[in-house]
Write an enzyme that holds these catalytic residues in place. Structure first.
Site, PDB file in Angstrom:
ATOM      1  N   PRO A  27      -0.524  -4.122 -17.004  1.00  0.00           N
ATOM      2  CG  PRO A  27      -0.253  -2.761 -15.127  1.00  0.00           C
ATOM      3  CD  PRO A  27      -0.417  -4.204 -15.550  1.00  0.00           C
ATOM      4  N   GLY A  33      -0.211   1.234  -5.650  1.00  0.00           N
ATOM      5  CA  GLY A  33      -1.031   0.751  -4.546  1.00  0.00           C
ATOM      6  C   GLY A  33      -1.866   1.850  -3.917  1.00  0.00           C
ATOM      7  N   GLY A  77       0.787  -1.220   0.000  1.00  0.00           N
ATOM      8  CA  GLY A  77       0.000   0.000   0.000  1.00  0.00           C
ATOM      9  C   GLY A  77       0.817   1.266   0.000  1.00  0.00           C
ATOM     10  CB  THR A 125       0.123  -3.674  -5.925  1.00  0.00           C
ATOM     11  OG1 THR A 125       0.868  -3.529  -4.720  1.00  0.00           O
ATOM     12  CG2 THR A 125      -1.325  -3.279  -5.680  1.00  0.00           C
ATOM     13  CB  SER A 126       3.341  -8.058  -7.616  1.00  0.00           C
ATOM     14  OG  SER A 126       2.926  -7.318  -8.744  1.00  0.00           O
ATOM     15  CE  LYS A 157       6.431  -5.961 -11.585  1.00  0.00           C
ATOM     16  NZ  LYS A 157       5.848  -5.939 -10.226  1.00  0.00           N
ATOM     17  CG  LEU A 207       5.363   4.316 -18.773  1.00  0.00           C
ATOM     18  CD1 LEU A 207       6.323   3.928 -17.652  1.00  0.00           C
ATOM     19  CD2 LEU A 207       6.109   5.084 -19.858  1.00  0.00           C
TER      20      LEU A 207
END
Length: 340
Positions: free
Chosen positions: A217, A48, A43, A113-114, A194, A219
């Site tokens: 997503p 995040g 977060g 959100t890694s 990723k 950039l």
């Protein structure tokens, strides 16, 4: 697991009616009488924090996971008003399965959100971090399967997990994966991370019977973006990506909205991967605008000379599709219109 500081200042949130942080056309399908606890990891990251703001605006009770007490100060900088609206802020390390299980208990979904990126863009991203990110992904999914009362996870991957390979297809969609060997040989560590993390999440989700959806997503862009996420911007600013028609960007708020739409569509068929972007950069002029927006001059345009494929002013044809996400957003809009 520990609760960050005291929960005295973290009562259940109220809907934000001011519209200060959110696009005017964004709406969600949450019934106010059915407010669920949702959990967001990392977060304190730039993305995040935007996701948390959107979830609060929709009326969700948001629990935030940070890795240490120092992350709390980053959160306060990114979310001054919203801190008082959170259900709780919990310290839980990504490498500690038990603390994650405790943190996720009672949550309807986990938004992972890694992000292992320093929010200030100071520390480097290395090959070692690619391993750490994959291990964290496995722990998050296992904890979802063990603790969340509904086994659901929305996983933030990246377009970088789709585009790096020797032989690119004519059109890149959700079936396309970056080649780990190619990433390693070219030291594309964030792309490697990723790719490995998302693949690890899918394997563990199958094992734990967790309903997983991933978003990839492009950039992330926003007016406040410069210096906020330097390390996640640089891997996208490749001349190769521009010349191949695969340099895609999206406003960070729109990406956050897409996460919520995908989550709310899970009962209606949302599944698998979703590529997410708003614009594909196809001209030198657009590339220079990206550089200006990120305060990174020359990363794409070099010495103000056009890349080889953009020597004339023809727009480079795009090679990425987001048709799957577009269909989901259309379904969502139809459901909302029926309720109004």
């Amino acid at each position: 697991m520990e609760v960050a500081m005291s929960l005295e200042f973290l009562p259940p949130m109220q809907r934000n009616d001011h519209g200060m942080f959110f696009s005017s056309d964004f709406s969600c399908s949450l019934n106010a009488r059915d407010r669920k606890i949702v959990c967001v990891t990392s977060g304190n990251s730039y993305f995040g924090s935007h996701l948390i703001k959107k979830l609060l605006a929709c009326g969700y009770l948001v629990r935030v996971i940070i890795q240490n007490q120092a992350n709390l100060e980053d959160m306060k900088e990114l979310m001054r008003e919203e801190m008082k609206q959170l259900e709780s802020v919990v310290v839980a390390r990504m490498d500690d399965l038990d603390s994650l299980c405790n943190a996720f208990r009672g949550c309807h979904v986990v938004f992972h959100t890694s992000s292992f990126i320093d929010p200030r863009g100071i520390s480097g991203y290395t090959e070692r971090m690619a391993f750490v990110e994959a291990e964290a992904a496995k722990n998050v999914i296992e904890a979802c399967g063990s603790a969340a009362y509904v086994k659901r996870c929305i996983f933030t991957s990246s377009l970088l997990a789709c585009i790096w390979k020797n032989d690119l297809p004519n059109l890149i969609d959700e079936s396309s994966w970056s080649d780990e060997t190619f990433c390693r040989e070219n030291k594309l560590w964030l792309a490697l991370a990723k790719t490995r993390a998302e693949k690890a999440a899918w394997r563990k989700a199958k094992e734990m019977k967790v309903k997983l959806v991933t978003l990839c997503p492009g950039l992330l862009m926003a007016p406040s973006f410069p210096n906020a996420q330097l390390e996640t911007s640089l891997p996208y600013l490749k001349d190769f990506m521009l010349r191949q028609g695969i340099l895609a960007s999206e406003d960070v708020s729109k990406v956050a909205e897409a996460h919520i739409y995908v989550y709310e569509d899970m009962d209606y068929g949302a599944c698998g991967r979703y590529i997410c972007f708003g614009k594909i950069v196809g001209t030198l002029e657009e590339a220079i605008q990206i550089e200006k927006g990120l305060n990174m001059p020359g990363h794409l345009s070099g010495d103000q000379s056009p890349p080889a494929a953009a020597m004339d002013d023809d727009k480079i044809p795009p090679r990425i599709t987001k048709s799957k996400l577009s269909r989901l957003l259309f379904r969502a809009s139809q459901r909302l219109s029926c309720k109004q």
